[in-house]
Motif scaffolding. Structure first.
Motif, short mmCIF file in Angstrom:
data_model
loop_
_atom_site.label_atom_id
_atom_site.label_comp_id
_atom_site.label_asym_id
_atom_site.label_seq_id
_atom_site.Cartn_x
_atom_site.Cartn_y
_atom_site.Cartn_z
N LEU A 193 0.83 -1.21 0.00
CA LEU A 193 0.00 0.00 0.00
C LEU A 193 0.87 1.25 0.00
CD1 LEU A 193 -3.01 0.81 0.13
CD2 LEU A 193 -2.76 0.94 2.61
N GLU A 194 1.92 1.28 0.79
CA GLU A 194 2.82 2.42 0.83
C GLU A 194 3.47 2.65 -0.54
OE1 GLU A 194 5.49 1.26 3.90
OE2 GLU A 194 4.12 1.81 5.54
N ALA A 195 3.86 1.58 -1.20
CA ALA A 195 4.54 1.70 -2.49
C ALA A 195 3.60 2.21 -3.57
CB ALA A 195 5.15 0.37 -2.90
N VAL A 196 2.44 1.58 -3.71
CA VAL A 196 1.56 1.94 -4.82
C VAL A 196 0.92 3.32 -4.60
CG1 VAL A 196 1.13 -0.44 -5.52
CG2 VAL A 196 -0.42 0.64 -3.89
N MET A 197 0.63 3.67 -3.36
CA MET A 197 0.08 5.00 -3.12
C MET A 197 1.16 6.06 -3.28
SD MET A 197 -2.76 4.49 -0.10
CE MET A 197 -3.39 6.16 -0.36
N GLY A 198 2.39 5.73 -2.91
CA GLY A 198 3.49 6.66 -3.17
C GLY A 198 3.68 6.89 -4.65
N ASN A 199 3.60 5.83 -5.44
CA ASN A 199 3.73 5.96 -6.89
C ASN A 199 2.64 6.86 -7.48
OD1 ASN A 199 5.82 4.12 -6.70
ND2 ASN A 199 4.61 2.37 -7.41
N ALA A 200 1.47 6.84 -6.83
CA ALA A 200 0.34 7.63 -7.32
C ALA A 200 0.31 9.04 -6.76
CB ALA A 200 -0.97 6.91 -6.98
N GLY A 201 1.33 9.40 -5.98
CA GLY A 201 1.37 10.73 -5.39
C GLY A 201 0.47 10.89 -4.19
N LEU A 202 0.09 9.76 -3.57
CA LEU A 202 -0.82 9.79 -2.44
C LEU A 202 -0.19 9.22 -1.17
CD1 LEU A 202 -4.06 8.55 -4.27
CD2 LEU A 202 -3.62 10.87 -3.45
N GLY A 203 1.13 9.26 -1.11
CA GLY A 203 1.84 8.64 0.01
C GLY A 203 1.42 9.16 1.36
N GLU A 204 1.04 10.42 1.45
CA GLU A 204 0.66 10.98 2.74
C GLU A 204 -0.70 10.49 3.22
OE1 GLU A 204 -0.69 14.12 -0.31
OE2 GLU A 204 0.83 12.53 -0.09
N HIS A 205 -1.41 9.73 2.35
CA HIS A 205 -2.76 9.27 2.70
C HIS A 205 -2.80 7.77 3.03
CE1 HIS A 205 -4.43 13.13 1.57
NE2 HIS A 205 -3.82 13.04 0.39
N VAL A 206 -1.63 7.14 3.24
CA VAL A 206 -1.62 5.70 3.49
C VAL A 206 -2.37 5.35 4.77
CG1 VAL A 206 -0.14 3.73 4.03
CG2 VAL A 206 0.51 5.31 2.20
N ASP A 207 -2.18 6.10 5.83
CA ASP A 207 -2.88 5.81 7.08
C ASP A 207 -4.39 5.93 6.89
OD1 ASP A 207 -0.52 5.34 8.40
OD2 ASP A 207 -0.40 7.35 9.30
N GLU A 208 -4.82 6.89 6.09
CA GLU A 208 -6.24 7.05 5.82
C GLU A 208 -6.78 5.83 5.06
OE1 GLU A 208 -9.21 10.03 3.29
OE2 GLU A 208 -7.09 10.57 3.58
N ALA A 209 -5.99 5.34 4.09
CA ALA A 209 -6.41 4.15 3.33
C ALA A 209 -6.48 2.93 4.23
CB ALA A 209 -5.45 3.91 2.17
N GLU A 210 -5.52 2.82 5.16
CA GLU A 210 -5.55 1.68 6.07
C GLU A 210 -6.75 1.78 7.01
OE1 GLU A 210 -2.81 -1.00 9.07
OE2 GLU A 210 -1.94 0.78 8.13
N ARG A 211 -7.09 2.99 7.43
CA ARG A 211 -8.29 3.16 8.27
C ARG A 211 -9.53 2.73 7.50
NH1 ARG A 211 -12.12 6.53 8.08
NH2 ARG A 211 -11.04 7.94 6.64
N ARG A 212 -9.61 3.12 6.22
CA ARG A 212 -10.76 2.74 5.39
C ARG A 212 -10.80 1.21 5.20
NH1 ARG A 212 -15.80 2.73 4.28
NH2 ARG A 212 -16.35 2.55 2.08
N TYR A 213 -9.64 0.60 5.02
CA TYR A 213 -9.56 -0.86 4.91
C TYR A 213 -10.13 -1.52 6.17
CZ TYR A 213 -7.43 -5.53 4.89
OH TYR A 213 -7.22 -6.89 4.98
N ARG A 214 -9.77 -0.97 7.32
CA ARG A 214 -10.26 -1.52 8.59
C ARG A 214 -11.78 -1.39 8.69
NH1 ARG A 214 -7.61 1.59 11.68
NH2 ARG A 214 -5.66 0.38 11.47
N GLU A 215 -12.32 -0.28 8.19
CA GLU A 215 -13.77 -0.08 8.20
C GLU A 215 -14.47 -1.10 7.30
OE1 GLU A 215 -14.21 3.92 6.94
OE2 GLU A 215 -13.86 4.78 8.94
N LEU A 216 -13.82 -1.47 6.20
CA LEU A 216 -14.41 -2.40 5.25
C LEU A 216 -14.33 -3.85 5.71
CD1 LEU A 216 -12.96 -0.92 1.93
CD2 LEU A 216 -15.38 -0.92 2.60
#
Length: 298
Positions: A193-216
């Motif tokens: 997740l850190e790698a692919v979001m970093g590649n997409a310019g969204l590296g600062e949002h990894v924790d947010e994505a992990e929070r959303r994963y936990r909600e799902l």
């Protein structure tokens, strides 16, 4: 640009890909078999016999793949993993190599993949459910007298290797007698997740994505493959693409260092950023893996 939610959803839900080929495409005779996972999910598999051989390799696939491989030469799968990772992955070629080298082969679809049963709402929880499929496969082998008598090695790629590590950690006794393991392309979901979001310019949002994963899912991505690796005590070989764009070298290095076996080895594939070159490495350069199996499956 992909949204933060789309990254979380991509890890939370296993997207099923089609089984486009069978061993017959490589001139191999095979049996369709089915058996239950440790929690009862029906798993679909191929058994490819090698006449006169008492050696068995169990092959396991990656996340979103199936026992055939991955149809990344056609859409929508062609665009799934980014530029360069868009050619067909055909594991049938691997089975041909293993068969010709003197091995019986058993390969199966994980739950929610290929033709195996749907389960757990299609959710993926960092190999928790897939580890049960590995344990069910071990039980199937021991329940079938012809397979139970064979010397056994495991060839588990990416998610398959992570699920195997977690299964060994969960129930080490289920792997008594396994002679060796080849576990390429080990990958921890959080590092991915850190790698692919970093590649997409969204590296600062990894924790947010992990929070959303936990909600799902109700699960988390914090546990790395290295946490289960100390339980892996059979001789183990691993390898990866050093400059792979969808992971980072430290993840595989940490997992290798933590493997509990006194006999282990690791190598890097250089000169490419394509993870797909890692999936195709065995069929292009089988010597090192075949040597590992030959050494430990005498």
């Amino acid at each position: 640009m992909r949204s933060v939610d789309s990254f979380a959803e991509g890890l939370a839900h296993v997207a099923r890909s089609p089984v486009l080929r069978t061993p017959a495409d490589e001139g191999l005779e095979f049996q369709d078999v089915t058996y239950p996972s440790a929690d009862g999910v029906p798993l679909e598999a191929w058994f490819i016999p090698r006449a006169g051989s008492a050696k068995l390799i169990v092959s396991m696939h990656a996340f979103g793949f199936n026992r055939y491989g991955f149809p990344s030469h056609v859409e929508p799968w062609k665009s799934a993993y980014g530029p360069g990772n868009d050619t067909e992955i055909d594991f049938i070629k691997d089975y041909r190599i293993l068969h010709d080298a003197g091995y019986n082969v058993l390969t199966f679809d994980f739950r929610n993949s290929g033709l195996s049963g749907a389960a757990n709402g299609g959710l993926s929880l960092n190999n928790r459910f897939e580890a049960r499929d590995v344990l069910g496969t071990m039980e199937f082998i021991r329940s079938r007298p012809d397979l139970a008598a064979m010397d056994l090695g495991l060839f588990a790629r990416c998610m398959g290797s992570g699920a195997t590590f977690r299964a060994i950690h969960t129930d080490p006794s289920a792997f008594a007698g396994v002679r060796c393991l080849v576990a390429p392309l080990l990958l921890s979901p959080r590092v991915f997740l850190e790698a692919v979001m970093g590649n997409a310019g969204l590296g600062e949002h990894v924790d947010e994505a992990e929070r959303r994963y936990r909600e799902l899912t109700g699960g988390d991505l914090s546990t790395r493959v290295s946490a289960w690796a100390p339980a892996v005590t059979m001789p183990t070989l691993t390898y990866g693409v050093h400059d792979d764009t969808i992971t980072r070298p430290h993840d595989l290095e940490e997992a290798f260092a933590a493997i509990g076996s006194a006999e282990k080895d690791m190598f890097w594939i250089h000169g490419t950023t394509r993870r797909w070159d890692g999936y195709q490495h065995f069929q292009r350069h089988p010597e090192r893996v075949l040597e590992w199996f030959a050494t430990h499956l005498k």
